[in-house]
Scaffold this active site. Structure first.
Site, PDB file in Angstrom:
ATOM      1  N   VAL A 111      32.734  60.788  36.977  1.00  0.00           N
ATOM      2  CA  VAL A 111      33.643  59.906  37.714  1.00  0.00           C
ATOM      3  C   VAL A 111      32.881  59.095  38.748  1.00  0.00           C
ATOM      4  O   VAL A 111      33.137  57.897  38.963  1.00  0.00           O
ATOM      5  CB  VAL A 111      34.766  60.728  38.378  1.00  0.00           C
ATOM      6  CG1 VAL A 111      35.611  59.849  39.294  1.00  0.00           C
ATOM      7  CG2 VAL A 111      35.633  61.382  37.325  1.00  0.00           C
ATOM      8  N   ALA A 112      31.912  59.725  39.414  1.00  0.00           N
ATOM      9  CA  ALA A 112      31.136  59.021  40.432  1.00  0.00           C
ATOM     10  C   ALA A 112      30.243  57.946  39.822  1.00  0.00           C
ATOM     11  O   ALA A 112      29.887  56.967  40.497  1.00  0.00           O
ATOM     12  CB  ALA A 112      30.288  60.019  41.214  1.00  0.00           C
ATOM     13  N   ILE A 114      31.017  55.909  37.418  1.00  0.00           N
ATOM     14  CA  ILE A 114      31.762  54.723  36.948  1.00  0.00           C
ATOM     15  C   ILE A 114      31.571  53.578  37.945  1.00  0.00           C
ATOM     16  O   ILE A 114      31.854  53.741  39.138  1.00  0.00           O
ATOM     17  CB  ILE A 114      33.259  55.044  36.802  1.00  0.00           C
ATOM     18  CG1 ILE A 114      33.462  56.104  35.713  1.00  0.00           C
ATOM     19  CG2 ILE A 114      34.044  53.779  36.473  1.00  0.00           C
ATOM     20  CD1 ILE A 114      34.898  56.556  35.563  1.00  0.00           C
ATOM     21  N   GLU A 116      32.975  51.126  39.490  1.00  0.00           N
ATOM     22  CA  GLU A 116      34.231  50.442  39.806  1.00  0.00           C
ATOM     23  C   GLU A 116      34.039  49.312  40.796  1.00  0.00           C
ATOM     24  O   GLU A 116      34.939  48.487  40.986  1.00  0.00           O
ATOM     25  CB  GLU A 116      35.256  51.435  40.361  1.00  0.00           C
ATOM     26  CG  GLU A 116      34.916  51.996  41.744  1.00  0.00           C
ATOM     27  CD  GLU A 116      33.971  53.183  41.684  1.00  0.00           C
ATOM     28  OE1 GLU A 116      33.616  53.713  42.734  1.00  0.00           O
ATOM     29  OE2 GLU A 116      33.610  53.572  40.546  1.00  0.00           O
ATOM     30  N   ASP A 158      31.664  10.162  27.718  1.00  0.00           N
ATOM     31  CA  ASP A 158      31.778   8.863  27.067  1.00  0.00           C
ATOM     32  C   ASP A 158      31.893   7.787  28.133  1.00  0.00           C
ATOM     33  O   ASP A 158      32.738   7.868  29.021  1.00  0.00           O
ATOM     34  CB  ASP A 158      33.012   8.844  26.160  1.00  0.00           C
ATOM     35  CG  ASP A 158      33.117   7.548  25.389  1.00  0.00           C
ATOM     36  OD1 ASP A 158      32.154   6.767  25.423  1.00  0.00           O
ATOM     37  OD2 ASP A 158      34.161   7.322  24.757  1.00  0.00           O
TER      38      ASP A 158
END
Length: 305
Positions: A111-112, A114, A116, A158
């Site tokens: 979890v740490a 990840i 985020e 153009d």
């Protein structure tokens, strides 16, 4: 031919076989709106697949997140195996089984690991770029557009209608071994005249000029009409047809040829312009004429075409 295509040259008859969403353009609209009836693509069986609409930055972030996730799982599995093998237990509760304690440690590390904070950092960076774009009078509706514009190395635009007016006019012509200047601007045949290049004398009645211009408009299918300008309310001349033929029609009107002049010479044969031949060929009926036009070259007795 499909709807939306432009007819460049030649003549033909159009037959409508489909309308609305049944046309090719309608099919394209269905594909853009994902209204073609196909099931949406998914990944891993349930997640929507948005990879086709991703920007390069989004694709790189997804790839980076995937690599970090895989590395985190590998490290956590390794820590779990080593911890169980070494018999690590919870210091506050030594009676707990080592595998249960190491599962909690591995899940905590996963979890740490990840990242985020990456979306937040990317959003802040793109917001700063959007702010800089606003200072340069560029309004960005989506943050992803800032990254997409930053990835562009070449921007093609153009120039017609910005640096130029998108109008072709005749300024010089060569006829009868002499050069002539064509004055005026735009498509207004009432402004300007045709003069000799050497003396500046008016050449509207010269045999070479009238013969050349009449022969030229007999090879044209473009007409010159008067329309009302929506902004100013003034009348202006507007060519309808091939833009390359418009200067010829305007020059012919400057020497006195009327709009219906070509209609006095019935067209017998027409070979449309092609990029390979680089010319257009018409055969017109001149029966009963002794000269091509008023002030034009003389025709041989019995000339028909």
């Amino acid at each position: 031919a499909f709807s939306g295509c432009s007819v460049t040259n030649g003549k033909g008859r159009g037959l409508v076989v489909e309308t609305g969403m049944g046309t090719r353009i309608g099919r394209i609209a269905q594909l853009i709106a994902d209204g073609d009836g196909e099931k949406p693509k998914t990944r891993c069986g349930c997640l929507p697949d948005t990879s086709s609409n991703q920007t390069p930055l989004q694709a790189n972030l997804e790839h980076l997140g995937g690599r970090i996730g895989v590395m985190a799982i590998v490290v956590c599995i390794g820590i779990f195996i080593f911890g169980v093998a070494m018999g690590r237990t919870d210091p506050s509760n030594p009676d707990t089984a080592p595998w249960l304690y190491m599962i909690l440690i591995a899940v905590t590390l996963a979890v740490a690991a990840i990242p985020e904070g990456i979306p937040l950092c990317v959003t802040i960076s793109l917001s700063i770029g959007c702010k800089d774009m606003v200072k340069k009078n560029v309004l960005v509706r989506k943050l992803a557009a800032v990254e997409t514009l930053g990835s562009a190395s070449v921007i093609c635009s153009d120039k017609t209608g910005t640096l130029t007016e998108g109008k072709m006019t005749m300024v010089k012509m060569w006829a009868g071994e002499a050069q002539y200047n064509v004055d005026g601007k735009g498509f207004d045949p009432t402004v300007g005249r045709i003069t000799k290049a050497d003396s500046g004398a008016d050449a509207s009645a010269d045999l070479a000029v009238r013969t050349t211009l009449l022969s030229a408009i007999l090879c044209c299918n473009t007409t010159l009409a008067t329309v009302t300008d929506e902004e100013t309310g003034e009348l202006r001349y507007e060519p309808r047809g091939n833009s390359s033929e418009a200067p010829i029609v305007v020059a012919a009107r400057k020497v006195g040829f009327l709009e219906e002049a070509a209609g006095d010479y019935p067209r017998v044969l027409e070979v449309p312009f092609s990029s390979s031949r680089k010319m257009m060929l018409t055969v017109s009926d001149v029966s009963g004429r002794t000269q091509l036009c008023d002030g034009g070259m003389a025709l041989g007795e019995g000339s028909k075409y």
